[in-house]
Design a protein around this motif. Structure first.
Motif, mmCIF file in Angstrom:
data_model
loop_
_atom_site.group_PDB
_atom_site.id
_atom_site.type_symbol
_atom_site.label_atom_id
_atom_site.label_comp_id
_atom_site.label_asym_id
_atom_site.label_seq_id
_atom_site.Cartn_x
_atom_site.Cartn_y
_atom_site.Cartn_z
ATOM 1 N N GLY A 181 0.905 -1.213 -0.024
ATOM 2 C CA GLY A 181 -0.022 -0.080 0.066
ATOM 3 C C GLY A 181 0.931 1.376 0.138
ATOM 4 N N LEU A 182 2.064 1.242 -0.047
ATOM 5 C CA LEU A 182 2.940 2.437 -0.098
ATOM 6 C C LEU A 182 2.993 3.108 -1.105
ATOM 7 N N PRO A 183 2.744 2.740 -2.339
ATOM 8 C CA PRO A 183 2.539 3.727 -3.612
ATOM 9 C C PRO A 183 1.110 4.326 -3.579
ATOM 10 N N GLU A 184 0.040 3.586 -3.177
ATOM 11 C CA GLU A 184 -0.990 4.169 -3.106
ATOM 12 C C GLU A 184 -1.309 5.390 -2.155
ATOM 13 N N LEU A 185 -0.473 5.041 -0.908
ATOM 14 C CA LEU A 185 -0.523 6.090 0.091
ATOM 15 C C LEU A 185 0.076 7.355 -0.534
ATOM 16 N N LEU A 186 1.347 7.140 -1.005
ATOM 17 C CA LEU A 186 1.979 8.403 -1.340
ATOM 18 C C LEU A 186 1.248 8.863 -2.594
ATOM 19 N N GLN A 187 0.726 8.254 -3.385
ATOM 20 C CA GLN A 187 -0.133 8.856 -4.539
ATOM 21 C C GLN A 187 -1.291 9.666 -4.008
ATOM 22 N N HIS A 188 -1.593 9.453 -3.028
ATOM 23 C CA HIS A 188 -2.955 9.769 -2.240
ATOM 24 C C HIS A 188 -2.396 11.307 -1.751
ATOM 25 N N ILE A 189 -1.327 11.296 -1.303
ATOM 26 C CA ILE A 189 -0.928 12.539 -0.573
ATOM 27 C C ILE A 189 -0.108 13.372 -1.993
ATOM 28 N N GLY A 203 3.114 6.577 11.348
ATOM 29 C CA GLY A 203 2.882 4.995 11.325
ATOM 30 C C GLY A 203 3.786 4.362 12.068
ATOM 31 N N LYS A 204 5.026 4.534 12.173
ATOM 32 C CA LYS A 204 6.241 3.839 12.907
ATOM 33 C C LYS A 204 5.746 3.903 14.457
ATOM 34 N N LYS A 205 5.329 5.214 14.829
ATOM 35 C CA LYS A 205 4.938 5.294 16.129
ATOM 36 C C LYS A 205 3.852 4.368 16.667
ATOM 37 N N LYS A 206 2.734 4.624 15.732
ATOM 38 C CA LYS A 206 1.475 3.921 16.247
ATOM 39 C C LYS A 206 1.473 2.558 15.560
ATOM 40 N N TYR A 207 2.386 1.960 15.073
ATOM 41 C CA TYR A 207 2.566 0.765 14.272
ATOM 42 C C TYR A 207 1.344 0.386 13.297
ATOM 43 N N LEU A 208 1.233 1.657 12.318
ATOM 44 C CA LEU A 208 0.193 1.422 11.399
ATOM 45 C C LEU A 208 1.044 1.246 10.119
ATOM 46 N N THR A 209 0.281 0.324 9.059
ATOM 47 C CA THR A 209 0.612 0.000 7.833
ATOM 48 C C THR A 209 0.248 0.969 6.945
#
Length: 419
Positions: A181-189, A203-209
């Motif tokens: 999901g990283l490309p999709e997230l980056l495209q969204h922002i 994401g790192k702090k809250k353990y979110l993908t």
């Protein structure tokens, strides 16, 4: 040769080699001004810093100066930042017009090829009105700005390329390298530089993908009135650049709210962030922080550990022993935690005490912090704020800086009249 100290070199500057070369080429031309333009958080200041810290570019200049317009007007910032190097005794020239005239003359007569960087010059009217003045200084000028002033050569700073955005995200959140999901997230922002960094840290702090972060952002899209619509390609085409930039910054602000939620932080974190958010875009030295927060010697190590926790969480940036908060992050904190003169009274009283009792050399170090507090609260009815304005005005006057001295004493008068 440095006319002023430079802010610390960025920890990371990814994907901007072409822009650095473009800046270099623009400044080689006869046009003496190059303006880095883009939305907040896109990386304009980082780009300018990378340029002045790169030997291959900066060796072309004999003198380099850096000023920031965080708390001062253009003219005041130039006088305050450069008068000492050029040997201008402000008390000898009490009229600010004469101070500026002396500075202009000395800058124009400085031998060699010289560079002045003006950071955060976001007032389009001020820039347009001072175009001729800036050219008269005889320096090459590199300006960072969200504004679009007339007649300035612009270098647009846009979103990152996908591979560069991925590299930036993974740098701050290494475990995300194997997550979906990283490309999709980056495209969204829109591969926005600051948001990429902040989302990775959150994401790192809250353990979110990345997919979980993306879902949170999509929820914000559908629930917030300013984002509850799709901007089609046709609508984009109808929007002016200023309107589109405003929309992007609104979206950025809402996304930071969605991920950071300062109101859900611990009481200790909120107690620190509320007053620190008054210092947006100022490098705050660790020693100054300890003094303003009245940290006892026995508690200094714990305080530094506490600050490093806020850095890891994305609230603060740290360079050497300086701490800084990005204006967009500070804005979210102010919106959610709503600092007031009453809730930040300890800081105000400490600054007032420093300006009232310390040696002038120490007072001068704390002037930017006091000015930032006054700028945030100058419409408030608070006696301690009025006393701070009086002491700040006295310090300015002793330093020979009459324009800000008059401005702050006028603010004090208005505060006490309203009380």
């Amino acid at each position: 040769k440095l006319i002023t100290t430079l802010p610390q070199v960025p920890d990371l500057c990814i994907g901007r080699d072409e822009k650095l070369n473009e800046i270099n080429e623009k400044l080689k031309q006869r046009q003496p001004i190059a303006l880095l333009n883009g939305v907040g958080g896109i990386g304009k200041t980082t780009l300018a810093l990378e340029f002045v810290h790169t030997e291959a570019y900066i060796q072309a200049f004999d003198h380099v100066a850096w000023i920031s317009l965080v708390t001062y007007s253009l003219h005041n910032a130039l006088i305050l930042g450069l008068h000492e190097y050029f040997g201008i005794d402000l008390k000898q020239f009490p009229d600010p017009k004469d101070q500026l005239k002396q500075l202009t003359l000395k800058m124009a007569n400085l031998a060699g090829s010289n560079l002045l960087v003006i950071d955060n010059a976001n007032n389009a009217k001020e820039l347009t009105e001072n175009e001729g003045f800036l050219k008269s200084l005889g320096f090459k000028l590199l300006i960072t700005s969200r504004a679009v002033p007339d007649n300035f050569v612009q270098i647009d700073v846009n979103e990152l390329e996908m591979n560069d955005a991925k590299a930036l995200f993974i740098y701050h959140y290494p475990d995300s390298k194997t997550m979906e999901g990283l490309p999709e997230l980056l495209q969204h922002i829109n591969k926005h530089t600051l948001l990429t960094e902040l989302l990775a840290k959150a994401g790192k702090k809250k353990y979110l993908t990345p997919l979980q972060i993306l879902e949170l952002l999509r929820q914000a899209d559908t629930t917030h009135p300013d984002l509850n619509r799709n901007i089609t390609a046709g609508l984009h085409a109808d929007m002016t650049k200023a309107d589109l930039d405003k929309y992007k910054e609104t979206k950025l602000n809402i996304y930071i709210e969605a991920l950071f939620e300062p109101e859900k932080e611990s009481a200790e974190n909120q107690a620190f962030l509320k007053p620190f958010a008054l210092f947006d875009n100022i490098d705050v030295a660790l020693a100054h922080l300890k003094r303003m927060w009245n940290i006892a010697p026995d508690n200094e190590n714990d305080f530094e550990d506490f600050l490093n926790g806020l850095v890891i969480g994305g609230w603060l940036n740290k360079k050497a022993t300086n701490y800084r908060i990005h204006p967009l992050v500070a804005q979210v904190i102010r919106q959610k935690l709503k600092p007031t003169p009453d809730s930040t009274q300890k800081l105000i009283k400490t600054l007032e005490n420093i300006l009232d009792n310390e040696h002038l050399s120490t007072q001068s170090l704390y002037v930017p912090y006091a000015q930032s507090v006054v700028d945030r609260f100058k419409a408030e009815k608070n006696s301690w704020l009025g006393y701070l304005c009086i002491d700040l005005s006295r310090t300015y006057s002793t330093l020979g800086q009459l324009t800000p001295a008059l401005q702050t004493i006028e603010t004090a008068e208005k505060i006490f009249e309203s009380i």
